[in-house]
Each structure stands twice: as structure tokens, then as C-alpha cells.
Design an enzyme around this catalytic site. Sequence first.
Site, mmCIF file in Angstrom:
data_model
loop_
_atom_site.group_PDB
_atom_site.id
_atom_site.type_symbol
_atom_site.label_atom_id
_atom_site.label_comp_id
_atom_site.label_asym_id
_atom_site.label_seq_id
_atom_site.Cartn_x
_atom_site.Cartn_y
_atom_site.Cartn_z
ATOM 1 N N ASP A 130 1.512 60.142 90.999
ATOM 2 C CA ASP A 130 0.352 59.288 91.221
ATOM 3 C C ASP A 130 -0.415 59.682 92.484
ATOM 4 O OD1 ASP A 130 -1.332 57.124 90.764
ATOM 5 O OD2 ASP A 130 -0.122 55.742 91.928
ATOM 6 N N CYS A 187 -1.980 42.992 67.364
ATOM 7 C CA CYS A 187 -1.780 42.167 68.565
ATOM 8 C C CYS A 187 -2.922 42.349 69.566
ATOM 9 C CB CYS A 187 -0.456 42.537 69.224
ATOM 10 S SG CYS A 187 -0.106 41.615 70.738
ATOM 11 N N CYS A 244 2.760 41.015 76.993
ATOM 12 C CA CYS A 244 2.992 41.998 75.926
ATOM 13 C C CYS A 244 4.345 41.760 75.253
ATOM 14 C CB CYS A 244 2.939 43.411 76.499
ATOM 15 S SG CYS A 244 3.307 44.687 75.271
#
Length: 306
Positions: A130, A187, A244
Site C-alpha cells: 500500500d 445483494c 456484508c
Amino acid sequence: MSKQKYTDAIKAEAKRLGFLSCGISKAEFLEEEAPRLEAWLKNNMNGEMRYMENHFDKRLDPTLLVEGSKSVVSLLLNYYPSEFQSEDAYKLSKYAYGTDYHFVIKDKLKSLLHFIQDEIGDVNGRAFVDSAPVLDKAWAAKSGLGWIGKHSNLLTQQVGSFYFIAELIIDLELEYDRPVTDHCGTCTACIDACPTEAITEPYIVDGSKCISYFTIELKENIPTEFKGQFNDWMFGCDICQDVCPWNRFSKSHDEPLFNPHPELLSMTKKDWEEITEDTFKKVFKKSPVKRTKFKGLARNIEFLKD
């Protein structure tokens, strides 16, 4: 040793080092990602994150980052905690509970690269956490470690999404994994739950509307139009991950360095509102929260207050 044996050895060592999983893909230009990234930047969804506009070609082509690179080794490291903040607290994203992941993962990646060099020979490569123009989620998906969900995070069956993604880009040819299928189905939990409507449509997140962006990346004052929409998040945000369904399968990590400072878990809203710079330095000594600095965290808390 054959390519398959090299591949098996690398994956076994990654597991021994504590990585959740390891997938490998060919180092090549990310054709599918190029138009998506271009459109995202063109629509100013990076907000004040101007650094996202730099090194466009390097973000898409690992051979420009590591000369002669042949393989991208993608790795996942679990950070889901076993203990959580007090119910009466301003919230930190779970990834920020413990020691800054950059340090933890970089050490593991260096160990893995040294293992490859010791076992296989003259292999050149670089570790990425990152901190360079690498599209982590795209490479992890290409390497079969999961699929990009509608909230734009990587999702994995039986594991969810509470993990860090890192890479080794090396000049060694290996056996490559295949992408997995998308299991989001119909979803829309993440889209429905986002209080700032940052998920503008499935798979597209307007970074300039994300609570994480406002509380970490934005250096100026948070726009008043978003007052009352942060759900008490003072550093980062886990809403789209918390709702989620795949994260029902999250299991707590076993990395001691990711354990929170004891004071962090017991602090209430009142404690946060009265936090001093000395307490900030003590609680967040080696934490990613240092990125926003004491001044930034104080600004965020002030914004959250009624």
C-alpha cells in the site's frame, strides 16, 4: 526445481509466515483496469488524493516497477480483531486497532523474498504494502484470492474482507492462479448502508464521498453538508464491510502486533472528547492513526459531536 515446485514452496512459506493466503499471477499490463482507473480519475472520485493521478502507467504495468518482472505474488493478512471498542465510543476502523500494518507486513514480505532467494537462487524483486502505485485489489483478484465486491473491496468466501493485501513482484516465472467468480449476486447491503452514498453504483466508489477519505485523507475542514452522516466513525469506516454477509465468516487474527492498546478498548466518547496529545502519542505510538495526527483526530471528533 520446476515452476510448480517453486510455486508450492513459496505458498507453503507464506502460510508459515502467517499469511492468510497466497495467489500468483503473471506480471503484465492490466488491460481491464486501465479504462476503469481512467474514468474514476476523470470523474474526480479521488478528491484531494492527487497522488492517485501520478504514475498512471506504473499502476497498470508491474514491469515498469520491477525490471524483468515475471510474477506478482499476492498475499492476504487477516486483521479481524477478537475484541472491540466500547459501544459508547467514537469508532476506529478495525485495521487501525494495533501496530501499523506497513511495518508488520513489510517484515513478513522481506522474509518471504529472502526465502525465495535462499531456496531458488538469484531472484530479484520488490515488496509492496500500500505504499507504491500498485493496484492491490486488482492483482489479488487476478491471482484468485477473491473477487472485487460491490463496495470495491476484495471478498473471499469463508473469509470475508477484513484483511490486508500486499505483493511481491519478482523476476521469476511461476505457475499462475485463475480468478474466481463473483459471488455478490443480487445483494446490495453495502450500497444501502453507506450513509454518505459513496457507493454510487455497484463496484464504483466515489472516494471523495467516503467517510475514510474525510477522516484520514482530507486535510481541510470536513464539508458541513455531511454533518450527522458519519455514524460516529472518527478514523476510517467499516460500515460496508460490517454489513456484508460474507463477513459473517470472519475469524479473529493471531498476530499479536495487531492487538489494540489496552486503553483503546475502554475509552468512551467522553474520553475521546477529552483526549490529550500525550494520550494520543501513548495509545497510537505505532498505529496507522498517527497518519491523521492529533490535530486531525481532534478535528474529526469535533465534527462528530452533537
